[in-house]
Write an enzyme that holds these catalytic residues in place. Structure first.
Site, PDB file in Angstrom:
ATOM      1  N   ILE A  17       0.853  -1.176  -0.045  1.00  0.00           N
ATOM      2  CA  ILE A  17       0.014  -0.110  -0.052  1.00  0.00           C
ATOM      3  C   ILE A  17       0.791   1.265  -0.019  1.00  0.00           C
ATOM      4  O   ILE A  17       0.346   2.303  -0.178  1.00  0.00           O
ATOM      5  CB  ILE A  17      -0.948   0.179   1.295  1.00  0.00           C
ATOM      6  CG1 ILE A  17      -0.131  -0.215   2.388  1.00  0.00           C
ATOM      7  CG2 ILE A  17      -1.974  -0.981   0.997  1.00  0.00           C
ATOM      8  CD1 ILE A  17      -1.082   0.138   3.711  1.00  0.00           C
ATOM      9  N   ASP A 134      10.098  15.490  11.431  1.00  0.00           N
ATOM     10  CA  ASP A 134       9.584  15.296   9.858  1.00  0.00           C
ATOM     11  C   ASP A 134       8.137  15.442   9.877  1.00  0.00           C
ATOM     12  O   ASP A 134       7.479  14.655   9.107  1.00  0.00           O
ATOM     13  CB  ASP A 134      10.022  13.907   9.394  1.00  0.00           C
ATOM     14  CG  ASP A 134      10.104  13.564   7.911  1.00  0.00           C
ATOM     15  OD1 ASP A 134      10.089  14.947   7.212  1.00  0.00           O
ATOM     16  OD2 ASP A 134       9.865  12.688   7.475  1.00  0.00           O
TER      17      ASP A 134
END
Length: 675
Positions: A17, A134
């Site tokens: 995915i 991040d």
């Protein structure tokens, strides 16, 4: 990794995915708990990379420390055949980047709702001393109910075109990189806050504030160029909301929000009418005046060098006159300077005489006057000694609450500190009882915004979490962290409220093919008020859903009514009975005999018309619900005309038929017979 592979004998790979900088993500199925999971597997090319292994393990460790409804949960961490993998909660949705690409700009109200969830999650991480480093829309997942989940905690490597590295250490995805990270400094919690400001900008505008041809050019813009004004392209956004972005993305960390909670509190009120026209945010570092030093001329520098060599002679030694050769103009200037200095000295002497006069006048006016000493912020014993040392006497003691002076310490005196009093006068003290205690009320069921405003005025720190509720209206308080009736100091108290997001909305499934038991289970799971009826159906098998009142794909909330029609199979048609009475004629067989020549004509006629009395053989065939036309219904002989009655049974809407044969010949038949 192939579909069908099992990890740990428990997690079955369904399909790939997604991919990240150092890991691939697969949809898996937990065979034990029968639930979907997301499985993050370290890529093959990083298995021998110690730094990558460390970061991968750090993500697992960081995530397991953070339990929050807006952080992706980690179920398991393991290794198999040198495969490092993390099993996480599967979110049926998309990431915020794709969401923005599909939806475009997000409304201010919805943007604030999304940012609330993100800030709440990051605040928990910061409290656990975990810096995400991040934060970007790609690491923020959103499901079909607009619920947010943050992922990739502790990961600092993503080998993409929009990332830059320094000494093999990732500084973050460059579009969301703080100026200090771009300069090579360490990431802090305020670096995360900068990235959150950029994410808010992207939600409201649909694009990132800085872009360029390379990662380095984008990074340079972060610490060289001012944040673009979102109101220039979207003036409908209020200045107060843009100020949140500007403060979160200030170039200097000191100008940013101190914590995520502070940014969240600012977002709470940024759409209020009082703040709609506030002034644009200006960082403190930009408000400080910059002093510019003018360059020194050559003449001034030369004179300064000469002055450094001049030494004044001692007072007892008469200085030798310095021979000067100057023009008449220079001599005139020198005389004016000497006159000016003479005037200045005269004025200084006059002021000194006046000051001496007033000093002696006031000191001689009242030799017994004393000044009340400054005893503020002293305890009572120390204040008494200070007053006695000044020749004063401790008077009455009164007490009052104070938010500024600690309990049992002096707030003020009467007469006031610094007042002139006579020696031996009594000085009254006002002693602090400390901060006045505030008795908390029961705020459950009240509007959060109203309670927030009142308690902030009292000095409380307020935290807010969200939860769907079918019992408490949206925006009202479900529960509070401190029980009603408790007496607390507002400045030292953080009060947390659980606030209702109203009824959670869901998407209705298409129940076609569901059995009654399946429908009842589904309605029970989501709190639906179920009504079941039954009906005939020629197309849906008995026991399965024929129709539903809430169409598949529509939104509903717990408590909504759902009506379902269950098939009981096709309806059986009614049987109709009727009869037909038929007369079967008898036909005698003719017998021929030879006639004699002597017979007369009358005799011949009688001979010719003579017949036999042999019976006729009758066969009846019938077609209805109980008979088929190919089978004999009745068979008999007749010697005379016979009347028969045929009784038919047919289904409503169908027909019957019959056929009668006499000695093998059809003498009567009919079809399409109905009642």
């Amino acid at each position: 990794m192939e579909a069908g592979k099992k990890l740990g004998g428990r997690y079955k790979i369904v399909r790939h995915i997604g991919s990240g900088g150092m890991a691939n993500v697969y949809l898996g199925h937990d065979l034990i708990l029968d639930r979907p999971v997301a499985i993050k597997v370290l890529r093959f090319d990083f298995r021998n990379n110690k730094d990558a292994l460390r970061r991968f393990q750090r993500e697992a460790l960081s995530a397991t420390q953070l339990i929050h409804p807006n952080i992706v949960g980690v179920y398991d961490v393991d290794e198999e055949d040198e495969l490092q993998y993390i099993v996480m909660e599967f979110i049926d949705g998309t990431d915020l980047k794709k969401y923005i690409d599909i939806q475009g700009r997000v409304s201010p109200e919805k943007s604030i709702h999304i940012m609330h969830q993100v800030l709440s999650a990051v605040a928990l991480a910061h409290k656990n001393r975990i810096i995400h480093r991040d934060i970007k829309p790609q690491n923020i997942l959103i499901d079909n109910q607009d619920r947010i989940k943050i992922t990739d905690f502790g990961i600092a490597v993503a080998l993409s075109e929009t990332s830059i590295t320094q000494t093999n250490t990732l500084l973050g995805s460059v579009h969301y990189l703080s100026p200090e990270q771009a300069r090579g400094s360490m990431a802090t919690s305020k670096s995360d806050i900068y990235a959150l400001g950029v994410v808010l900008y992207e939600l409201l505008s649909g694009s990132v504030p800085f872009d360029g041809e390379s990662a380095v050019s984008v990074a340079l813009k972060h610490f060289q160029e001012p944040m673009p004004s979102i109101r220039e392209s979207h003036p409908e956004i209020p200045q107060s909301l843009e100020n949140v972005i500007l403060k979160a993305t200030a170039k200097e960390p000191l100008d940013r929000y101190a914590t995520c909670e502070e940014m969240m509190e600012d977002l709470d009120t940024c759409l209020s009418e009082e703040r709609r026209h506030e002034a644009p945010f200006m960082p403190v570092s930009l408000l400080q005046e910059t002093k510019v030093l003018a360059p020194l001329s050559a003449e001034v520098v030369a004179k300064a060098d000469l002055d450094k060599t001049l030494v004044s002679p001692p007072p007892s030694v008469k200085a030798e006159p310095i021979q000067e050769y100057e023009s008449g103009r220079e001599a005139a200037v020198g005389k004016k300077k000497r006159k000016k200095w003479t005037l200045v000295l005269f004025l200084l002497l006059l002021l000194g005489l006046i000051a001496s006069f007033f000093f002696f006048f006031y000191n001689n006016q009242d030799a017994d006057a004393v000044t009340v000493p400054d005893v503020s912020n002293m305890d009572q014993a120390s204040a008494r000694l200070a007053l006695e040392d000044a020749g004063l006497v401790l008077g009455d003691i009164t007490e009052e609450y104070s938010d500024e002076v600690e309990e049992d310490f002096v707030i003020e005196t009467s007469p006031k500190i610094g007042s002139s009093v006579e020696a031996g006068d009594e000085i009254d003290l006002i002693i602090s009882l400390g901060e006045e205690l505030f008795m908390l009320l029961d705020y459950e069921g009240q509007a959060y915004e109203s309670v927030l405003e009142d308690l902030r005025k009292e000095g409380f720190t307020i935290e807010r979490t969200h939860e769907f509720s079918s019992e408490v209206a949206e925006g009202n308080i479900i529960s509070q962290s401190i029980e009603p009736g408790a007496e607390v100091k507002p400045s030292e108290t953080t009060l947390s409220f659980l606030v209702s997001d109203g009824n959670e909305s869901y998407t209705m499934r298409d129940l076609s093919g569901y059995t009654r038991k399946s429908v009842e289970d589904y309605a029970g799971q989501y709190g639906l008020s179920l009504t079941v009826t039954e009906a005939y159906s020629d197309t849906v098998a008995a026991g399965l859903v024929v129709s539903q009142s809430l169409a598949g794909g529509t939104a509903f909330v717990s408590g909504d009514a759902l009506s379902v029609v269950i098939s009981i199979g096709p309806e059986e048609p009614q049987v109709v009975s009727f009869s037909r009475t038929i007369t079967i004629p008898y036909l005698a067989a003719a017998v021929s005999e030879p006639a004699s020549e002597s017979s007369n004509s009358q005799g011949n006629e009688n001979a010719d018309s003579s017949s036999s009395n042999e019976p006729n053989h009758i066969v009846i065939y019938m077609q209805d619900e109980d008979h088929v036309i190919s089978d004999v219904f009745r068979e008999f002989d007749i010697s005379a005309d016979e009347v028969v009655t045929l009784n038919f049974r047919i289904l409503e809407g169908s027909s019957a038929s019959y056929r009668i044969e006499r000695d093998g010949e059809v003498i009567s038949e009919a079809s399409e017979l109905t009642q």
